[in-house]
Design an enzyme around this catalytic site. Structure first.
Site, PDB file in Angstrom:
ATOM      1  N   ASP A  51       0.826  -1.213   0.000  1.00 58.49           N
ATOM      2  CA  ASP A  51       0.000   0.000   0.000  1.00 58.49           C
ATOM      3  C   ASP A  51       0.863   1.266   0.000  1.00 58.49           C
ATOM      4  OD1 ASP A  51      -1.689  -2.145   0.677  1.00 58.49           O
ATOM      5  OD2 ASP A  51      -2.994  -0.873   1.897  1.00 58.49           O
ATOM      6  N   HIS A  53      -1.085   4.573  -0.394  1.00 60.17           N
ATOM      7  CA  HIS A  53      -2.057   5.456   0.265  1.00 60.17           C
ATOM      8  C   HIS A  53      -1.709   6.942   0.190  1.00 60.17           C
ATOM      9  CE1 HIS A  53      -5.107   2.758   1.664  1.00 60.17           C
ATOM     10  NE2 HIS A  53      -4.229   1.963   2.269  1.00 60.17           N
ATOM     11  N   ASP A  79      -4.115  -0.072  -3.503  1.00 57.69           N
ATOM     12  CA  ASP A  79      -4.278   0.963  -2.481  1.00 57.69           C
ATOM     13  C   ASP A  79      -3.284   2.096  -2.693  1.00 57.69           C
ATOM     14  OD1 ASP A  79      -6.371  -0.467  -1.445  1.00 57.69           O
ATOM     15  OD2 ASP A  79      -5.632  -0.505   0.607  1.00 57.69           O
ATOM     16  N   ASP A  82      -6.318   7.398  -1.078  1.00 58.89           N
ATOM     17  CA  ASP A  82      -6.984   7.555   0.225  1.00 58.89           C
ATOM     18  C   ASP A  82      -5.974   7.666   1.361  1.00 58.89           C
ATOM     19  OD1 ASP A  82      -9.579   7.604  -0.769  1.00 58.89           O
ATOM     20  OD2 ASP A  82      -9.884   5.444  -0.531  1.00 58.89           O
ATOM     21  N   ARG A  83      -6.450   8.258   2.468  1.00 61.73           N
ATOM     22  CA  ARG A  83      -5.655   8.441   3.684  1.00 61.73           C
ATOM     23  C   ARG A  83      -4.594   9.540   3.573  1.00 61.73           C
ATOM     24  NH1 ARG A  83      -8.886   5.624   7.019  1.00 61.73           N
ATOM     25  NH2 ARG A  83      -8.809   3.381   6.714  1.00 61.73           N
ATOM     26  N   ASN A 111      -8.532  -2.685  -2.541  1.00 58.82           N
ATOM     27  CA  ASN A 111      -9.920  -2.427  -2.143  1.00 58.82           C
ATOM     28  C   ASN A 111     -10.243  -0.941  -2.123  1.00 58.82           C
ATOM     29  OD1 ASN A 111      -8.186  -2.397   0.289  1.00 58.82           O
ATOM     30  ND2 ASN A 111     -10.084  -2.002   1.392  1.00 58.82           N
ATOM     31  N   HIS A 112      -9.225  -0.080  -2.073  1.00 59.90           N
ATOM     32  CA  HIS A 112      -9.494   1.368  -2.102  1.00 59.90           C
ATOM     33  C   HIS A 112      -9.655   1.905  -3.521  1.00 59.90           C
ATOM     34  CE1 HIS A 112      -9.225   3.004   2.068  1.00 59.90           C
ATOM     35  NE2 HIS A 112      -8.799   1.764   2.268  1.00 59.90           N
ATOM     36  N   HIS A 163      -3.927  -8.170  -3.783  1.00 55.10           N
ATOM     37  CA  HIS A 163      -3.978  -7.117  -2.774  1.00 55.10           C
ATOM     38  C   HIS A 163      -4.345  -7.659  -1.394  1.00 55.10           C
ATOM     39  CE1 HIS A 163      -4.399  -3.313  -0.797  1.00 55.10           C
ATOM     40  NE2 HIS A 163      -5.590  -3.687  -0.362  1.00 55.10           N
ATOM     41  N   ARG A 210     -13.776  -6.962   8.840  1.00 53.71           N
ATOM     42  CA  ARG A 210     -13.826  -5.761   7.986  1.00 53.71           C
ATOM     43  C   ARG A 210     -15.210  -5.554   7.383  1.00 53.71           C
ATOM     44  NH1 ARG A 210      -8.636  -3.840   6.102  1.00 53.71           N
ATOM     45  NH2 ARG A 210      -6.926  -5.330   6.370  1.00 53.71           N
ATOM     46  N   HIS A 237      -2.455  -4.764   2.050  1.00 51.07           N
ATOM     47  CA  HIS A 237      -3.782  -4.635   2.676  1.00 51.07           C
ATOM     48  C   HIS A 237      -3.785  -4.460   4.190  1.00 51.07           C
ATOM     49  CE1 HIS A 237      -8.107  -4.873   2.638  1.00 51.07           C
ATOM     50  NE2 HIS A 237      -8.198  -6.098   3.116  1.00 51.07           N
TER      51      HIS A 237
END
Length: 306
Positions: A51, A53, A79, A82-83, A111-112, A163, A210, A237
């Site tokens: 990731d 991010h 990923d 995001d974040r 998943n993002h 992922h 989750r 992940h």
């Protein structure tokens, strides 16, 4: 007309490229990605990254320590967004590198990389803030739908890359090749599981806390390795404070490439290089010390932490 080398330089400097250039870049990326299989075959040697991010400055550190494209071959496990505060620049930089050096960069979906998740965890708001409309977000989301679901490094006896993890609906890698990936990530089913599942010390498949995907254990990993004639599952992940974590007698590894995650976790990051003999070499790196004035005041959402 998009000048890829100029765009790469601007993005590395954390500067914007025009909305028209973003649109053209995303179209070119889709034209490339549509030709790729659900499971991309990747040659060795390759550096596998977890990731990112949106931590652009740490992504640049990663390239500095492991080699710039096209000198090194990279596989990113999703990923990208995001974040972090620079999801857009990070994702667009990776897209530019993919289009400029298609055989040296492989990008798979996390998943993002989804419309629903990015509207909650920062990427949508970032695009609005930086471009004044949702157009750029929409262009990027269309690219998300074309990203591969996994990769196979080194052929027989090699490394299966994904992922999240495994799915009770998937026994063989060939089954993944039959999934229609060109869609928003579903809430259940094999495609969802590949992007959301996690390894754990469980005896059998268990529902994931989750709210999507499953927990799977050593039995599932051992069976998957045996049935598919591979030696390792490499996935991302999950935040790993030490940068990487091997489990199940080395049959699975989690690689995490966002140091000091969310600018406060204090973790180191890692990448995994697989050589021509399928040997593993982990490289650890730390977060860039950033000038406080360079960090935007608006913080991304931080619930659903991992």
């Amino acid at each position: 007309m998009l000048d890829l080398d100029k765009a790469i330089q601007l993005l590395k400097e954390c500067k914007h490229i025009s909305e028209q250039d973003v649109h053209e870049l995303c179209i070119k990326a889709q034209e490339l990605l549509i030709k790729e299989a659900n499971i991309q075959i990747v040659d060795t040697p390759v550096t596998i990254c977890g990731d990112i991010h949106g931590q652009l400055h740490d992504l640049l550190t990663l390239f500095k320590s492991s080699g710039d494209c096209p000198n090194a071959r990279y596989l990113f496990l999703g990923d990208f967004v995001d974040r972090g505060f620079y999801s857009l620049e990070s994702f667009l930089l990776l897209l530019c590198l993919k289009v400029r050096y298609p055989d040296r960069v492989t990008l798979i979906r996390g998943n993002h990389e989804s419309r629903q998740i990015t509207t909650v965890y920062g990427f949508y708001d970032e695009c609005i803030r930086k471009y004044g409309s949702a157009n750029v977000w929409r262009y990027c989301c269309e690219v998300f739908d074309y990203l591969a679901l996994g990769a196979l490094v080194g052929g027989e006896g090699g490394v299966f890359c994904v992922h999240g993890g495994l799915s009770p609906d998937i026994e063989g890698i060939n089954q993944i090749k039959l999934i229609d990936r060109k869609q928003e990530v579903p809430h259940e089913g094999a495609m969802c599981d590949l992007l959301w599942s996690d390894p754990d010390n469980v005896k059998r498949w268990s529902i994931s806390p989750r709210g999507a995907g499953y927990l799977f254990g050593k039995n599932e990993v051992d069976q998957f390795l045996y049935k598919n004639n591979i030696s390792l599952i490499a996935r991302a992940h999950q935040l790993v404070m030490e940068g990487y974590k091997e489990m199940f007698n080395g049959g699975l590894v989690t690689v995490w490439s966002a140091p000091n995650y969310c600018y406060r976790c204090g973790n180191v990051a890692a990448v995994l290089t697989i050589d021509d003999n399928l040997n593993r070499d982990y490289k650890i790196f730390e977060a860039v010390l950033q000038d406080a004035s360079a960090i935007p005041s608006k913080k991304p959402a931080t619930d659903y932490f991992l």
